[in-house]
Design an enzyme around this catalytic site. Structure first.
Site, PDB file in Angstrom:
ATOM      1  N   GLU A 140      -6.936   8.420   6.565  1.00 49.00           N
ATOM      2  CA  GLU A 140      -7.069   9.047   7.963  1.00 49.00           C
ATOM      3  C   GLU A 140      -7.425  10.441   7.833  1.00 49.00           C
ATOM      4  OE1 GLU A 140      -3.766   8.603  10.158  1.00 49.00           O
ATOM      5  OE2 GLU A 140      -3.663   6.375  10.128  1.00 49.00           O
TER       6      GLU A 140
ATOM      7  N   TYR B 134      -3.636   2.118  16.098  1.00 43.86           N
ATOM      8  CA  TYR B 134      -2.353   2.268  16.715  1.00 43.86           C
ATOM      9  C   TYR B 134      -2.435   2.178  18.318  1.00 43.86           C
ATOM     10  CZ  TYR B 134       0.037   3.550  12.382  1.00 43.86           C
ATOM     11  OH  TYR B 134       0.218   3.285  11.215  1.00 43.86           O
TER      12      TYR B 134
ATOM     13  N   ARG C 155       0.832  -1.322   0.022  1.00 46.73           N
ATOM     14  CA  ARG C 155       0.189   0.030   0.052  1.00 46.73           C
ATOM     15  C   ARG C 155       0.953   1.094  -0.020  1.00 46.73           C
ATOM     16  NH1 ARG C 155      -2.432   3.016   5.017  1.00 46.73           N
ATOM     17  NH2 ARG C 155      -3.337   4.706   3.767  1.00 46.73           N
TER      18      ARG C 155
ATOM     19  N   HIS D  42      -2.933  10.985   0.926  1.00 39.49           N
ATOM     20  CA  HIS D  42      -2.122  10.974   2.349  1.00 39.49           C
ATOM     21  C   HIS D  42      -1.580  12.296   2.787  1.00 39.49           C
ATOM     22  CE1 HIS D  42      -0.737   7.590   4.851  1.00 39.49           C
ATOM     23  NE2 HIS D  42      -0.074   8.583   5.786  1.00 39.49           N
TER      24      HIS D  42
ATOM     25  N   GLU E  62      -3.211  -0.103   8.519  1.00 39.45           N
ATOM     26  CA  GLU E  62      -2.228   0.189   9.117  1.00 39.45           C
ATOM     27  C   GLU E  62      -2.212  -0.324  10.492  1.00 39.45           C
ATOM     28  OE1 GLU E  62      -1.100   4.330   9.411  1.00 39.45           O
ATOM     29  OE2 GLU E  62      -1.586   4.705   7.158  1.00 39.45           O
TER      30      GLU E  62
ATOM     31  N   ASN F 262      -7.143   1.901  10.386  1.00 37.09           N
ATOM     32  CA  ASN F 262      -5.594   1.889  10.954  1.00 37.09           C
ATOM     33  C   ASN F 262      -5.860   1.925  12.338  1.00 37.09           C
ATOM     34  OD1 ASN F 262      -5.268   2.289   8.248  1.00 37.09           O
ATOM     35  ND2 ASN F 262      -4.518   4.349   8.474  1.00 37.09           N
TER      36      ASN F 262
HETATM   37  O1  IFM Z   1       3.286   7.696   9.846  1.00 34.59           O
HETATM   38  C1  IFM Z   1       1.770   7.779  10.111  1.00 34.59           C
HETATM   39  C2  IFM Z   1       1.029   7.365   8.818  1.00 34.59           C
HETATM   40  O2  IFM Z   1       1.204   8.490   7.896  1.00 34.59           O
HETATM   41  C3  IFM Z   1      -0.499   7.504   9.217  1.00 34.59           C
HETATM   42  N1  IFM Z   1      -0.683   6.663  10.298  1.00 34.59           N
HETATM   43  C4  IFM Z   1      -0.134   6.723  11.481  1.00 34.59           C
HETATM   44  C5  IFM Z   1       1.289   6.516  11.364  1.00 34.59           C
HETATM   45  C6  IFM Z   1       2.198   6.624  12.426  1.00 34.59           C
HETATM   46  O3  IFM Z   1       1.951   7.711  13.319  1.00 34.59           O
END
Ligand code: IFM
Length: 448
Positions: free
Chosen positions: A166, A290, A77, A121, A362, A288
């Site tokens: 995002e 985290y 991706r 992006h 992600e 995504n």
């Molecule tokens: O690096 C970023 C990415 O551009 C978008 N999602 C989170 C990642 C880590 O912060």
């Protein structure tokens, strides 16, 4: 213990984005983007770092594709830089810019890796920003025109498409609090940016389909929101934050409605008509993930809220206390694999059969270890086990993309954070696979 087996056909991938890796910002006719402008301003990016060279992927893409081939991923991706294809954001196509992605896609296909393309992006063409950026409704239409151009060129080889990455981050960090390009501090006045990106997404989905593209989704980030306490003030701050970071960007797409009347009312119209475009059905939905956020009501003494150690502008109706009791990455983010499970089960509960098949577009972590990144291996192992639990519970997840294939430009914190499976020496640009690269390769082989 080996990871449990994921369903047949599950896709294993890696992700990146144009401004974070390409470099070559003024080569072959590329126009300036908001991130070129923002990162050149003193004090905006840690250490004065910029994406001018980044990992030099523009010139070294063959080496990077070879690393991915040896890794054994099914899919890569990456994002197309709008100002590389249309230097002013609209008008004449820069053939040299579009040809770069044509070559990259060919290189991937020759290596047996399916291309997955993000169209935006966050690197908005500066000319588009000068004309009002995402506060201007016209940007949504210019974005769809750009989508049509890229779709026409690459649809015959691209396996997955996502117009946006995002949109929450551009809205909140770019226009709400000014921590990202274009650096505006509009707080809630930034809400039209959400609407125009969503409209741009819907228009781009239609433009891509008209150009012959198939298999279209979105990469939305999702955050489990945990109230800091059971107090009514903390709970209501957490609910509002949840509506804004999660549902504001999911509900219009999946249900054709804004999550609250107040949010719908804050949007520039014609909202009802736009929502029909925004909710154009998708083939899949990208998540995504985290870490969770803990949310409290603002400090009664008026102390400005902080997030990731940085002060936020005054006047926000939230505060973000640290999440304690979990290990943290070198970025300070808590490591909470169950948050991925929670994200997926919450999405399934909220959206039911309106949620199409999901990809984790992600997932990853920043650690500074050059080669022996055992903590990244543990992070990935833990998150994939949590993901497997969600799959076993019946959530239709069809793939996982590690962020990121190589260390790269991490926005406002520059090169200080390293998310890669492959280490990059930013002086020599030498790539060195880390232990996590070998672990991911062996895991993918074992899954087949
Ligand atoms: O690096 C970023 C990415 O551009 C978008 N999602 C989170 C990642 C880590 O912060």
């Amino acid at each position: 213990m080996p990871l449990p087996k994921f369903p047949d056909g599950f896709l294993w991938g890696v992700s990146s984005s144009s401004y974070q890796v390409e470099g070559a910002v003024d080569e072959d006719g590329r126009g300036p983007s908001t991130w070129d402008t923002f990162s050149a301003l003193p004090g905006k990016v840690l250490g004065g770092d910029t994406g001018r060279t980044a990992t030099d992927h523009y010139h070294r893409y063959r080496e990077d594709v070879a690393l991915m081939r040896d890794l054994g991923v099914d899919v890569y991706r990456f994002s197309v830089a709008w100002p590389r294809v249309l230097p002013d954001g609209a008008g004449a196509v820069n053939k040299a810019g579009l040809d770069f992605y044509d070559r990259l896609v060919d290189e991937l296909c020759a290596a047996g890796i399916a291309p997955a393309v993000t169209l935006f992006h966050w690197d908005t063409p500066q000319k588009i920003e000068d004309d009002g950026g995402w506060l201007n409704r016209d940007t949504a239409h210019r974005f769809a025109d750009y989508a049509a151009i890229v779709g026409a060129k690459l649809h015959d080889r691209v396996r997955m498409w996502m117009p946006l990455n995002e949109p929450m981050v551009l809205t909140l960090f770019g226009y709400g609090i000014g921590a990202h390009a274009p650096g505006r501090e509009l707080l809630f006045e930034a809400l039209p940016v959400a609407h125009h990106q969503l409209l741009g997404h819907g228009l781009a989905v239609r433009a891509l389909r008209a150009a012959g593209a198939t298999n279209i989704g979105i990469a939305n980030n999702h955050v489990p929101v945990w109230p800091a306490s059971e107090s009514p003030a903390d709970r209501s701050a957490a609910t509002l934050y949840d509506r804004i970071v999660n549902d504001l960007f999911a509900a219009p797409i999946l249900t054709g409605r804004y999550p609250t009347e107040e949010l719908a009312f804050a949007m520039p119209g014609p909202v009802a008509e736009d929502l029909e475009t925004i909710s154009t059905p998708l083939d899949w939905y990208g998540v995504n993930y985290y870490a969770p956020s803990k949310v409290a009501a603002p400090d009664a003494n008026g102390t400005p809220a902080r997030i990731d150690g940085a002060s936020l502008p005054e006047g926000l109706p939230f505060d973000f206390p640290l999440i304690e009791g979990y290990p943290v990455t070198d970025y300070g983010w808590p490591v909470v694999p169950d948050g991925l499970y929670e994200t997926l089960t919450t999405l399934a509960e909220r959206y039911g059969d309106r949620l199409p098949p999901v990809y984790i577009t992600e997932g990853g972590c920043s650690y500074h270890d050059k080669e022996h990144d055992t903590r990244r291996v543990e992070f990935l192992d833990g998150h994939l086990r949590a993901l497997h639990r969600a799959v076993t519970d019946g959530i239709d997840v069809r793939g996982y993309f590690v962020w990121s294939i190589v260390d790269n430009f991490e926005w406002a914190v520059g090169y200080s954070q390293r998310f890669g499976l492959v280490h990059v020496d930013f002086d020599t640009l030498e790539r060195t696979p880390k232990d996590s690269y070998h672990w991911y390769r062996d895991m993918i082989r074992a899954q087949r």
